[in-house]
Write a protein that holds these residues in place. Structure first.
Motif, PDB file in Angstrom:
ATOM      1  N   PHE A   1       6.662  -0.897  16.678  1.00  0.00           N
ATOM      2  CA  PHE A   1       5.275  -1.373  16.235  1.00  0.00           C
ATOM      3  C   PHE A   1       4.981  -1.402  15.016  1.00  0.00           C
ATOM      4  CE2 PHE A   1       5.106   3.357  15.085  1.00  0.00           C
ATOM      5  CZ  PHE A   1       4.200   3.278  14.008  1.00  0.00           C
ATOM      6  N   CYS A   2       4.118  -2.301  14.935  1.00  0.00           N
ATOM      7  CA  CYS A   2       3.878  -2.787  13.333  1.00  0.00           C
ATOM      8  C   CYS A   2       3.458  -1.707  12.281  1.00  0.00           C
ATOM      9  CB  CYS A   2       2.855  -3.865  13.387  1.00  0.00           C
ATOM     10  SG  CYS A   2       3.710  -5.430  13.963  1.00  0.00           S
ATOM     11  N   GLU A   3       4.457  -1.254  11.782  1.00  0.00           N
ATOM     12  CA  GLU A   3       4.106  -0.051  10.876  1.00  0.00           C
ATOM     13  C   GLU A   3       4.045  -0.520   9.502  1.00  0.00           C
ATOM     14  OE1 GLU A   3       5.900   1.594   8.205  1.00  0.00           O
ATOM     15  OE2 GLU A   3       4.501   3.385   7.977  1.00  0.00           O
ATOM     16  N   ILE A   4       2.698  -0.396   8.930  1.00  0.00           N
ATOM     17  CA  ILE A   4       2.244  -1.062   7.531  1.00  0.00           C
ATOM     18  C   ILE A   4       3.251  -1.066   6.556  1.00  0.00           C
ATOM     19  CG2 ILE A   4       1.198   0.881   6.788  1.00  0.00           C
ATOM     20  CD1 ILE A   4      -1.112  -0.982   5.826  1.00  0.00           C
ATOM     21  N   ASN A   5       4.066  -0.119   6.234  1.00  0.00           N
ATOM     22  CA  ASN A   5       4.986  -0.044   5.232  1.00  0.00           C
ATOM     23  C   ASN A   5       6.164  -1.036   5.522  1.00  0.00           C
ATOM     24  OD1 ASN A   5       3.638   1.896   3.586  1.00  0.00           O
ATOM     25  ND2 ASN A   5       4.445   3.560   4.696  1.00  0.00           N
ATOM     26  N   GLN A   6       6.415  -1.161   6.743  1.00  0.00           N
ATOM     27  CA  GLN A   6       7.588  -1.889   6.989  1.00  0.00           C
ATOM     28  C   GLN A   6       7.198  -3.573   6.777  1.00  0.00           C
ATOM     29  OE1 GLN A   6      10.519  -1.267   8.111  1.00  0.00           O
ATOM     30  NE2 GLN A   6      10.534   0.733   7.928  1.00  0.00           N
ATOM     31  N   VAL A   7       5.753  -3.719   7.491  1.00  0.00           N
ATOM     32  CA  VAL A   7       5.317  -5.212   7.290  1.00  0.00           C
ATOM     33  C   VAL A   7       5.086  -5.284   5.874  1.00  0.00           C
ATOM     34  CG1 VAL A   7       3.507  -6.686   7.781  1.00  0.00           C
ATOM     35  CG2 VAL A   7       4.111  -4.899   9.580  1.00  0.00           C
TER      36      VAL A   7
ATOM     37  N   LEU B   1      -0.600  -4.823  -5.198  1.00  0.00           N
ATOM     38  CA  LEU B   1      -1.973  -4.480  -4.683  1.00  0.00           C
ATOM     39  C   LEU B   1      -1.975  -3.814  -3.675  1.00  0.00           C
ATOM     40  CD1 LEU B   1      -4.292  -7.470  -5.992  1.00  0.00           C
ATOM     41  CD2 LEU B   1      -4.043  -5.057  -7.019  1.00  0.00           C
ATOM     42  N   ASN B   2      -1.402  -4.436  -2.564  1.00  0.00           N
ATOM     43  CA  ASN B   2      -1.094  -3.605  -1.130  1.00  0.00           C
ATOM     44  C   ASN B   2      -0.458  -2.100  -1.096  1.00  0.00           C
ATOM     45  OD1 ASN B   2      -0.644  -6.968  -0.814  1.00  0.00           O
ATOM     46  ND2 ASN B   2      -1.687  -5.963   1.090  1.00  0.00           N
ATOM     47  N   ASP B   3       0.276  -2.210  -2.224  1.00  0.00           N
ATOM     48  CA  ASP B   3       1.085  -0.756  -2.135  1.00  0.00           C
ATOM     49  C   ASP B   3       0.251   0.302  -2.912  1.00  0.00           C
ATOM     50  OD1 ASP B   3       3.716  -1.717  -1.387  1.00  0.00           O
ATOM     51  OD2 ASP B   3       4.088  -2.348  -3.256  1.00  0.00           O
ATOM     52  N   MET B   4      -0.644  -0.413  -3.731  1.00  0.00           N
ATOM     53  CA  MET B   4      -1.606   0.547  -4.630  1.00  0.00           C
ATOM     54  C   MET B   4      -2.762   1.149  -3.477  1.00  0.00           C
ATOM     55  SD  MET B   4      -0.886   1.140  -7.520  1.00  0.00           S
ATOM     56  CE  MET B   4       0.953   1.076  -6.900  1.00  0.00           C
ATOM     57  N   VAL B   5      -3.208   0.139  -2.539  1.00  0.00           N
ATOM     58  CA  VAL B   5      -4.101   0.389  -1.634  1.00  0.00           C
ATOM     59  C   VAL B   5      -3.591   1.430  -0.551  1.00  0.00           C
ATOM     60  CG1 VAL B   5      -5.485  -0.619   0.279  1.00  0.00           C
ATOM     61  CG2 VAL B   5      -5.422  -1.870  -1.809  1.00  0.00           C
ATOM     62  N   ILE B   6      -2.315   1.274  -0.148  1.00  0.00           N
ATOM     63  CA  ILE B   6      -1.703   2.201   0.537  1.00  0.00           C
ATOM     64  C   ILE B   6      -1.602   3.526  -0.126  1.00  0.00           C
ATOM     65  CG2 ILE B   6       0.451   2.897   1.816  1.00  0.00           C
ATOM     66  CD1 ILE B   6       1.054  -0.007   2.217  1.00  0.00           C
ATOM     67  N   TYR B   7      -1.082   3.610  -1.116  1.00  0.00           N
ATOM     68  CA  TYR B   7      -1.126   5.101  -1.891  1.00  0.00           C
ATOM     69  C   TYR B   7      -2.409   5.705  -2.161  1.00  0.00           C
ATOM     70  CZ  TYR B   7       3.965   3.541  -2.855  1.00  0.00           C
ATOM     71  OH  TYR B   7       5.179   3.253  -2.543  1.00  0.00           O
ATOM     72  N   PHE B   8      -3.221   4.601  -2.471  1.00  0.00           N
ATOM     73  CA  PHE B   8      -4.767   5.346  -2.811  1.00  0.00           C
ATOM     74  C   PHE B   8      -5.169   5.989  -1.484  1.00  0.00           C
ATOM     75  CE2 PHE B   8      -9.181   4.648  -1.870  1.00  0.00           C
ATOM     76  CZ  PHE B   8      -9.817   5.211  -3.276  1.00  0.00           C
TER      77      PHE B   8
END
Length: 322
Positions: free
Chosen positions: A178-184, A194-201
């Protein structure tokens, strides 16, 4: 695509759990069985709770919501996986991938928050039993579920909107089912800071507090149970939260196992295989854990199963006398 994207892409490729053609029928049958068990098991649990007035309490109200989330959680990923196997394809559209990430994140975070809410409910029931009905009133229970929904949706919406700003290379392959956000995000062609910061946040601010709340609640619960003098009283107090503790342990241990395995092996395929535990196996086992360890649920299920059957008239053919 948005103006910020410099690469037009219409679909992604999901590599799945295995690329061996001879294993596809086995994977299809296994996941179809687990999905059907998950859906019917949780639906049966919801029906048992809604049909029995004795189960119209805060604990079972949260349990019914958890079962609904489990159904939605598995439905965001498994049907698409089964469809791809059936049509012998591996693609998912760009819009479908974004939607899958959004709903998977919503129901994943929501399950985490509901487990914390259920732990708080057990904390109040055991540590403050005389004030339980006053504290856990209908308004508070509804508010806790509503706030959990709002937090989950807002967090997932933020992550999805940030994902729309990325550009992707054509023919991008995702080593997952499936489309796992970290993989995408990891396969994007543009800057993903910025995407990594939002995920870690989201993980630190929205993921860690519920875990800490669960551990705090159960530390207080264990402390209260230890102060009970009689062994029968200890058993009765522990039995009220044993099912929830089992579900919490199963969920967090499997999620932790996924991230630890991916960190140790550095293999995306291994991470995809292990993630089956918390995406499919855990939602499937939850109804069994609550029904097998809870006498009230078992009594409600027996009442449903023993519904009077409709009598079908039987027409007997009489032999003609000679």
């Amino acid at each position: 695509m948005e103006p910020g994207n410099d690469t037009q892409i219409s679909e992604f490729v999901l590599l799945g759990l295995s690329e061996e053609p001879e294993l596809q029928p086995l994977i299809f049958g296994l996941f179809l069985s687990m999905y059907l068990i998950t859906v019917f098991g949780n639906l049966l649990l919801i029906l048992a709770i809604s049909s029995d007035s004795h189960l119209h309490t805060p604990m079972y109200f949260f349990l019914a919501n958890l079962s609904s989330v489990d159904i939605c959680f598995t439905s965001t990923t498994i049907p698409k996986m089964l469809w791809n196997i059936q049509v012998q394809g591996k693609t998912i559209t760009y819009a479908g991938c974004i939607n899958q990430i959004f709903f998977f994140s919503v129901f994943g975070f929501l399950e985490n928050l509901l487990l914390m809410v259920m732990a708080y409910d057990r904390f109040v029931a055991i540590c403050h039993p005389l004030h339980y009905t006053v504290i856990m009133n209908r308004q508070l229970c509804g508010l806790l579920v509503l706030v959990s929904w709002i937090i989950s949706v807002l967090n997932s919406l933020l992550q999805s909107l940030m994902l729309l700003q990325l550009s992707f290379c054509t023919g991008m392959e995702i080593p997952h089912f499936f489309c796992e956000i970290n993989q995408v995000v990891g396969h994007a062609c543009s800057d993903t800071f910025l995407n990594d910061m939002v995920i870690y946040f989201g993980i630190v601010v929205l993921g860690c507090p519920p875990v800490a709340g669960v551990f705090y609640s159960y530390s207080k619960i264990v402390s209260s149970i230890c102060r009970i003098s009689s062994a029968q009283g200890k058993y009765k107090a522990f039995s009220t939260c044993a099912s929830h503790l089992s579900v919490v342990s199963l969920f967090y241990c499997t999620v932790l196992g996924v991230y630890l395995s991916s960190a140790v092996t550095q293999s995306s395929h291994a991470s995809a295989v292990v993630s089956v535990m918390y995406t499919v196996v855990t939602p499937m086992l939850n109804p069994f854990i609550y029904s097998l360890r809870n006498r009230d649920i078992k009594r409600a299920l027996k009442r449903i199963i023993r519904v009077p059957m409709m009598y079908v008239p039987i027409v007997l053919r009489l032999k003609k006398c000679p």
